[in-house]
Design an enzyme around this catalytic site. Structure first.
Site, PDB file in Angstrom:
ATOM      1  CG  ASN A   1      34.302  63.696  53.956  1.00  0.00           C
ATOM      2  OD1 ASN A   1      33.724  63.913  52.645  1.00  0.00           O
ATOM      3  ND2 ASN A   1      33.928  64.491  54.933  1.00  0.00           N
TER       4      ASN A   1
ATOM      5  CG  ASP B   1      26.851  68.963  54.425  1.00  0.00           C
ATOM      6  OD1 ASP B   1      27.415  67.783  54.874  1.00  0.00           O
ATOM      7  OD2 ASP B   1      27.312  70.094  54.881  1.00  0.00           O
TER       8      ASP B   1
HETATM    9  C1  IPE Z   1      31.588  68.302  52.276  1.00  0.00           C
HETATM   10  O1  IPE Z   1      31.051  68.011  53.456  1.00  0.00           O
HETATM   11  C2  IPE Z   1      32.340  67.223  51.745  1.00  0.00           C
HETATM   12  C3  IPE Z   1      30.990  66.574  50.926  1.00  0.00           C
HETATM   13  C4  IPE Z   1      29.907  66.739  51.007  1.00  0.00           C
HETATM   14  C5  IPE Z   1      31.555  65.358  50.330  1.00  0.00           C
HETATM   15  P1  IPE Z   1      31.551  68.087  54.898  1.00  0.00           P
HETATM   16  O2  IPE Z   1      30.306  67.503  55.865  1.00  0.00           O
HETATM   17  O3  IPE Z   1      32.779  66.916  55.017  1.00  0.00           O
HETATM   18  O4  IPE Z   1      31.991  69.352  55.250  1.00  0.00           O
HETATM   19  P2  IPE Z   1      32.325  70.166  56.408  1.00  0.00           P
HETATM   20  O5  IPE Z   1      33.105  69.269  57.348  1.00  0.00           O
HETATM   21  O6  IPE Z   1      31.018  70.497  56.985  1.00  0.00           O
HETATM   22  O7  IPE Z   1      32.826  71.543  56.098  1.00  0.00           O
HETATM   23  C1  IPE Z   2      27.425  64.370  53.374  1.00  0.00           C
HETATM   24  O1  IPE Z   2      26.722  64.371  54.496  1.00  0.00           O
HETATM   25  C2  IPE Z   2      28.106  63.095  52.949  1.00  0.00           C
HETATM   26  C3  IPE Z   2      29.704  63.038  53.227  1.00  0.00           C
HETATM   27  C4  IPE Z   2      30.362  64.010  53.480  1.00  0.00           C
HETATM   28  C5  IPE Z   2      30.250  61.768  52.989  1.00  0.00           C
HETATM   29  P1  IPE Z   2      27.466  64.642  55.935  1.00  0.00           P
HETATM   30  O2  IPE Z   2      27.921  62.984  56.275  1.00  0.00           O
HETATM   31  O3  IPE Z   2      28.715  65.456  55.917  1.00  0.00           O
HETATM   32  O4  IPE Z   2      26.183  65.086  56.770  1.00  0.00           O
HETATM   33  P2  IPE Z   2      26.098  65.895  58.025  1.00  0.00           P
HETATM   34  O5  IPE Z   2      26.875  67.060  57.652  1.00  0.00           O
HETATM   35  O6  IPE Z   2      27.024  65.407  59.250  1.00  0.00           O
HETATM   36  O7  IPE Z   2      24.774  66.338  58.367  1.00  0.00           O
HETATM   37 MG    MG Z   3      28.562  67.374  56.421  1.00  0.00          MG
END
Ligand code: IPE
Ligand code: IPE
Ligand code: MG
Length: 253
Positions: free
Chosen positions: A75, A27
């Protein structure tokens, strides 16, 4: 989850028990990009480079199974251009991963529901699994279009269907049987879960399998994660006392 205090004596990696299975929620790509005034896609690109590096580090350290959460069933709610960019990155890295997995004896598996992806991506995933299935080094498991509730729902559907066709009887449904219907069938449960970027939640990741995993959350954003951060997580894991519901500690391994 705590941080190491400055000056604390750090044991050498050789003195540490390496968890057999490490699961990671990757994340913070978006935040990494935002901090630099870049589009979110650039964070994902850098995140993929970091992942490539970490796969090599994890194998070298002696981790037997590495599972990473790269794209959740939720996602898809992101803007179309971001989802499109992520699909392009999967496509590109699936090819690179095949080459690296062959060179480094890595077995690759995907968990999640693959049929929502375009046919070329499904074929790339199938090929990755097929071509690396006999490799005996680290198993690298990537969770894409993965959601634990979706996984459990699909498993229940198949179990009910097998009961109806007579190949499964309700009385024979044990915990082991349920586990064998999950995408992770045959893979031991994770010992350590690492989440980058500080959020204290599972976001629908491995709800069944993480029942007794040790959790480690770091503020480090995924694109900045590196071997030292991984070793730091393993150090913390070594300080944990695992009891699995009993009263005596089970040695970390
Ligand atoms: C969790 O991260 C999913 C992945 C890292 C693939 P998200 O960024 O989607 O999670 P939330 O929305 O903060 O819970
Ligand atoms: C994790 O990084 C990657 C995916 C969930 C695909 P994020 O895209 O969720 O990054 P933040 O949480 O917005 O910083
Ligand atoms: Mg995230």
């Amino acid at each position: 989850m705590g941080k190491t205090t400055a000056g604390e004596q750090q044991p050498d990696l050789r003195e540490l028990a390496v968890p057999a299975h490490v699961a990671m929620i990757l994340d913070g790509n978006g935040r990494w990009a935002k901090k630099r005034g870049l589009p979110r896609q650039m964070g994902h690109k850098k995140g993929c480079e970091t992942l490539e590096q970490i796969i090599g580090d994890a194998a070298e350290i002696g981790i037997r199974y590495l599972t990473v959460y790269a794209f959740s069933t939720e996602n898809w709610r992101r803007p179309e251009d971001e989802v499109g960019a992520l699909m392009q990155l999967f496509r590109y890295y699936a090819k690179r991963l095949l080459k690296r997995a062959r060179e480094n004896n890595i077995r690759v598996k995907m968990i999640g529901e693959r049929h929502r992806f375009s046919p070329d991506l499904v074929e790339a995933i199938n090929m990755l699994e097929r071509e690396t299935k006999d490799n005996t080094g680290m198993t690298f498991i990537f969770a894409v279009n993965y959601g634990s509730r979706d996984e459990i729902t699909r498993a229940v559907r198949r179990m009910v269907s097998d009961c109806q066709s007579g190949t499964l009887s309700p009385a024979s449904i044990t915990e082991e049987c349920v586990a064998s219907y999950l995408d992770t069938a045959g893979i031991p449960d994770p010992d350590l879960l690492i989440r980058t970027s500080g959020e204290l939640r599972l976001s629908n990741f491995l709800l069944w399998q993480l029942a007794y995993a040790e959790f480690y959350v770091t503020d480090c954003l995924w694109p900045d994660f590196n071997r030292e951060e991984l070793v730091e997580a393993i150090r913390h894991y070594n300080k944990r006392e695992r009891r699995f519901g009993g009263v005596t500690a089970v040695p970390n391994k």
